[in-house]
Design an enzyme around this catalytic site. Sequence first.
Site, PDB file in Angstrom:
ATOM      1  N   SER A 150     -22.935  -9.756 -11.425  1.00 38.22           N
ATOM      2  CA  SER A 150     -23.413 -10.091 -12.767  1.00 38.22           C
ATOM      3  C   SER A 150     -22.250 -10.325 -13.711  1.00 38.22           C
ATOM      4  CB  SER A 150     -24.258  -8.922 -13.267  1.00 38.22           C
ATOM      5  OG  SER A 150     -24.509  -9.032 -14.638  1.00 38.22           O
ATOM      6  N   TYR A 156     -25.812   0.589 -14.953  1.00 42.65           N
ATOM      7  CA  TYR A 156     -26.188  -0.608 -14.201  1.00 42.65           C
ATOM      8  C   TYR A 156     -24.946  -1.457 -13.905  1.00 42.65           C
ATOM      9  CZ  TYR A 156     -27.539  -5.374 -13.238  1.00 42.65           C
ATOM     10  OH  TYR A 156     -27.608  -6.621 -12.677  1.00 42.65           O
ATOM     11  N   LYS A 168     -22.740  -2.430 -10.267  1.00 38.90           N
ATOM     12  CA  LYS A 168     -22.324  -3.742  -9.751  1.00 38.90           C
ATOM     13  C   LYS A 168     -20.812  -3.768  -9.522  1.00 38.90           C
ATOM     14  CE  LYS A 168     -26.281  -5.694  -9.565  1.00 38.90           C
ATOM     15  NZ  LYS A 168     -26.870  -6.082  -8.307  1.00 38.90           N
TER      16      LYS A 168
HETATM   17  P1  NAD Z   1     -35.926  -8.415  -9.479  1.00 43.67           P
HETATM   18  O1  NAD Z   1     -36.165  -7.013  -9.912  1.00 43.67           O
HETATM   19  O2  NAD Z   1     -36.943  -9.431  -9.785  1.00 43.67           O
HETATM   20  O3  NAD Z   1     -35.615  -8.463  -7.909  1.00 43.67           O
HETATM   21  C1  NAD Z   1     -35.001  -7.406  -7.234  1.00 43.67           C
HETATM   22  C2  NAD Z   1     -35.837  -7.101  -6.011  1.00 43.67           C
HETATM   23  O4  NAD Z   1     -35.232  -6.039  -5.277  1.00 43.67           O
HETATM   24  C3  NAD Z   1     -37.259  -6.675  -6.343  1.00 43.67           C
HETATM   25  O5  NAD Z   1     -38.158  -7.440  -5.581  1.00 43.67           O
HETATM   26  C4  NAD Z   1     -37.306  -5.202  -5.941  1.00 43.67           C
HETATM   27  O6  NAD Z   1     -38.587  -4.813  -5.503  1.00 43.67           O
HETATM   28  C5  NAD Z   1     -36.252  -5.164  -4.847  1.00 43.67           C
HETATM   29  N1  NAD Z   1     -35.625  -3.852  -4.652  1.00 43.67           N
HETATM   30  C6  NAD Z   1     -35.078  -3.036  -5.595  1.00 43.67           C
HETATM   31  N2  NAD Z   1     -34.570  -1.938  -5.006  1.00 43.67           N
HETATM   32  C7  NAD Z   1     -34.796  -2.063  -3.676  1.00 43.67           C
HETATM   33  C8  NAD Z   1     -34.512  -1.259  -2.559  1.00 43.67           C
HETATM   34  N3  NAD Z   1     -33.917  -0.062  -2.683  1.00 43.67           N
HETATM   35  N4  NAD Z   1     -34.851  -1.697  -1.332  1.00 43.67           N
HETATM   36  C9  NAD Z   1     -35.483  -2.892  -1.177  1.00 43.67           C
HETATM   37  N5  NAD Z   1     -35.794  -3.686  -2.204  1.00 43.67           N
HETATM   38  C10 NAD Z   1     -35.454  -3.284  -3.442  1.00 43.67           C
HETATM   39  O7  NAD Z   1     -34.505  -8.847 -10.105  1.00 43.67           O
HETATM   40  P2  NAD Z   1     -33.795 -10.266 -10.091  1.00 43.67           P
HETATM   41  O8  NAD Z   1     -33.703 -10.709 -11.503  1.00 43.67           O
HETATM   42  O9  NAD Z   1     -34.384 -11.143  -9.071  1.00 43.67           O
HETATM   43  O10 NAD Z   1     -32.340  -9.805  -9.669  1.00 43.67           O
HETATM   44  C11 NAD Z   1     -31.890  -9.865  -8.331  1.00 43.67           C
HETATM   45  C12 NAD Z   1     -30.484  -9.290  -8.278  1.00 43.67           C
HETATM   46  O11 NAD Z   1     -29.646 -10.018  -9.171  1.00 43.67           O
HETATM   47  C13 NAD Z   1     -30.387  -7.829  -8.722  1.00 43.67           C
HETATM   48  O12 NAD Z   1     -29.446  -7.172  -7.895  1.00 43.67           O
HETATM   49  C14 NAD Z   1     -29.860  -7.918 -10.144  1.00 43.67           C
HETATM   50  O13 NAD Z   1     -29.126  -6.779 -10.502  1.00 43.67           O
HETATM   51  C15 NAD Z   1     -28.972  -9.145 -10.061  1.00 43.67           C
HETATM   52  N6  NAD Z   1     -28.788  -9.832 -11.355  1.00 43.67           N
HETATM   53  C16 NAD Z   1     -29.878 -10.211 -12.082  1.00 43.67           C
HETATM   54  C17 NAD Z   1     -29.707 -10.847 -13.309  1.00 43.67           C
HETATM   55  C18 NAD Z   1     -30.883 -11.236 -14.163  1.00 43.67           C
HETATM   56  O14 NAD Z   1     -30.698 -11.422 -15.380  1.00 43.67           O
HETATM   57  N7  NAD Z   1     -32.078 -11.403 -13.619  1.00 43.67           N
HETATM   58  C19 NAD Z   1     -28.415 -11.118 -13.767  1.00 43.67           C
HETATM   59  C20 NAD Z   1     -27.318 -10.726 -12.994  1.00 43.67           C
HETATM   60  C21 NAD Z   1     -27.530 -10.083 -11.774  1.00 43.67           C
HETATM   61  C1  WQD Z   2     -29.665 -12.201 -24.503  1.00 43.74           C
HETATM   62  C2  WQD Z   2     -29.456 -12.293 -26.012  1.00 43.74           C
HETATM   63  C3  WQD Z   2     -29.631 -10.179 -27.114  1.00 43.74           C
HETATM   64  C4  WQD Z   2     -33.887  -9.589 -26.241  1.00 43.74           C
HETATM   65  C5  WQD Z   2     -28.665  -8.745 -19.706  1.00 43.74           C
HETATM   66  C6  WQD Z   2     -27.933  -7.689 -18.932  1.00 43.74           C
HETATM   67  C7  WQD Z   2     -27.000  -8.329 -17.955  1.00 43.74           C
HETATM   68  C8  WQD Z   2     -27.729  -9.370 -17.081  1.00 43.74           C
HETATM   69  C9  WQD Z   2     -28.573 -10.294 -17.878  1.00 43.74           C
HETATM   70  C10 WQD Z   2     -28.294  -8.369 -15.011  1.00 43.74           C
HETATM   71  C11 WQD Z   2     -28.600 -11.169 -26.577  1.00 43.74           C
HETATM   72  C12 WQD Z   2     -30.746 -11.106 -27.566  1.00 43.74           C
HETATM   73  C13 WQD Z   2     -32.610 -10.097 -26.322  1.00 43.74           C
HETATM   74  C14 WQD Z   2     -34.661  -9.492 -27.427  1.00 43.74           C
HETATM   75  C15 WQD Z   2     -32.844 -10.449 -28.666  1.00 43.74           C
HETATM   76  N1  WQD Z   2     -28.625  -8.749 -16.164  1.00 43.74           N
HETATM   77  N2  WQD Z   2     -32.099 -10.514 -27.519  1.00 43.74           N
HETATM   78  N3  WQD Z   2     -34.111  -9.925 -28.592  1.00 43.74           N
HETATM   79  O1  WQD Z   2     -27.924  -8.879 -22.785  1.00 43.74           O
HETATM   80  O2  WQD Z   2     -26.946 -11.104 -22.082  1.00 43.74           O
HETATM   81  O3  WQD Z   2     -27.732  -9.567 -20.379  1.00 43.74           O
HETATM   82  O4  WQD Z   2     -29.393  -9.565 -18.792  1.00 43.74           O
HETATM   83  O5  WQD Z   2     -27.201  -8.334 -14.522  1.00 43.74           O
HETATM   84  O6  WQD Z   2     -26.472  -7.297 -17.203  1.00 43.74           O
HETATM   85  O7  WQD Z   2     -27.197  -6.887 -19.850  1.00 43.74           O
HETATM   86  O8  WQD Z   2     -29.392 -10.727 -21.791  1.00 43.74           O
HETATM   87  O9  WQD Z   2     -31.653 -11.528 -22.240  1.00 43.74           O
HETATM   88  O10 WQD Z   2     -31.114  -9.106 -22.734  1.00 43.74           O
HETATM   89  O11 WQD Z   2     -30.141 -10.901 -24.171  1.00 43.74           O
HETATM   90  O12 WQD Z   2     -32.390 -10.816 -29.753  1.00 43.74           O
HETATM   91  O13 WQD Z   2     -35.791  -9.002 -27.432  1.00 43.74           O
HETATM   92  O14 WQD Z   2     -30.742 -12.165 -26.641  1.00 43.74           O
HETATM   93  O15 WQD Z   2     -29.163  -9.401 -28.200  1.00 43.74           O
HETATM   94  O16 WQD Z   2     -27.845 -11.706 -27.629  1.00 43.74           O
HETATM   95  P1  WQD Z   2     -27.932 -10.030 -21.863  1.00 43.74           P
HETATM   96  P2  WQD Z   2     -30.669 -10.527 -22.677  1.00 43.74           P
END
Ligand code: NAD
Ligand code: WQD
Length: 343
Positions: free
Chosen positions: A125, A149, A153
């Site tokens: 991330s 969190y 990572k």
């Molecule tokens: P999500 O929650 O939709 O998907 C994650 C999946 O992993 C879910 O289906 C959940 O049931 C499964 N899971 C969780 N723990 C588990 C375990 N112990 N064993 C088996 N399955 C498990 O989230 P996403 O948005 O699809 O994110 C996928 C990955 O990407 C995550 O690792 C998340 O941290 C990372 N990520 C997401 C974002 C984002 O903004 N969505 C940004 C950066 C990184």
């Molecule tokens: C985006 C912008 C908020 C919600 C997070 C995690 C990061 C990654 C992605 C997994 C910011 C603003 C948000 C709301 C708002 N996930 N906001 N009102 O914070 O960039 O990242 O998700 O890895 O780890 O921290 O994304 O979508 O929460 O926020 O004003 O109700 O929207 O302040 O500027 P962020 P976000």
Amino acid sequence: MKNILVTGGAGYIGSHTLIELVKAGFNPVVYDNLSNSSVIAIDRVENIVNQKIDFIKGDVLDKDLLKQTFKTHNFFAVIHFAGLKAVGESVKEPLKYYQNNVAGTLNLLEVMSEFGVQNLVFSSSATVYGSPKSLPIFEHFPRSCTNPYGQSKLMVEYILEDLCKSKAFNAISLRYFNPIGAYQTGTIGEDPKDIPNNLMPYISQVAVGKLQKLSVFGDDYDTIDGTGVRDYIHIIDLAKGHLKALEYLVKGDKDNHIIGFEPINLGTGSGTSVLQLVNAFEKATGQNVPYVIVSRRAGDIASCYASCDKAKSLLNWQAQFDITRACLDTWRWQKNNPMGYQS
Ligand code: NAD
Ligand code: WQD
């Protein structure tokens, strides 16, 4: 046909990636405990690709089931999405996050080792960059995190780096920026279990009438309009980035080349403010998104966007879709599924 283990494949990013994998001729095997997803997502993917998807309901913490899964499939690589991702919850329950995200990954790596599988694509991330010293963010920038969190990572990245130094192992750590959007059929998309933490699902739930109004967290940042700026990337582009990473691993395998630890940003390279995203959503969909400005959210940074040079040069990947397209796709998913997969 190469078998790919997709942990967390029923989730938001995983389900979209399955489509790209199948289209490219890989055979994905989903391993997910459904703690934050629904098996309906897999059914919907099957409808889109017109093919059955192998699904195992399992936890990455369950080493015996993981071993059993590796024993019965000959995996070329693992795409490891499984993880918990709610920043606020991770502050309240850090052990749950370290257990699931760090211990879960260790289990997986041990089982991969035991079965001689040496190719991994890891869901990292942009959060690992903490508060960046300048923009855009390059992969060599220093890493630091302020919440469990993000730490989880970062810890996994350190583990992968050490592992790659110790033996022949390939770990592509994809550092996602802010994924938004949905598949164009409107049948799969982001389905937060509770009130959304992230901006786009919040906006779309306000638009569909599920939530009353958006709280904009601060308008006094040093940005174009005072609201936070992020790099929003369409989920289909992100999914395609995984395919490119896999293809890079396949090529490395053919050339007998050890890739080692390779961190790669997946973003668009440009930033959009909260109010710009709200306006784009309203314009694209014709829906009204009422909002109120409230104080800053703890831990937020002003601006964050990626340099995507490395993804372009190494993987021949760059984002194709713009914010308007992402808003349209999000809205199609949200209005067709107002209660997510339970609709
Ligand atoms: P999500 O929650 O939709 O998907 C994650 C999946 O992993 C879910 O289906 C959940 O049931 C499964 N899971 C969780 N723990 C588990 C375990 N112990 N064993 C088996 N399955 C498990 O989230 P996403 O948005 O699809 O994110 C996928 C990955 O990407 C995550 O690792 C998340 O941290 C990372 N990520 C997401 C974002 C984002 O903004 N969505 C940004 C950066 C990184
Ligand atoms: C985006 C912008 C908020 C919600 C997070 C995690 C990061 C990654 C992605 C997994 C910011 C603003 C948000 C709301 C708002 N996930 N906001 N009102 O914070 O960039 O990242 O998700 O890895 O780890 O921290 O994304 O979508 O929460 O926020 O004003 O109700 O929207 O302040 O500027 P962020 P976000």
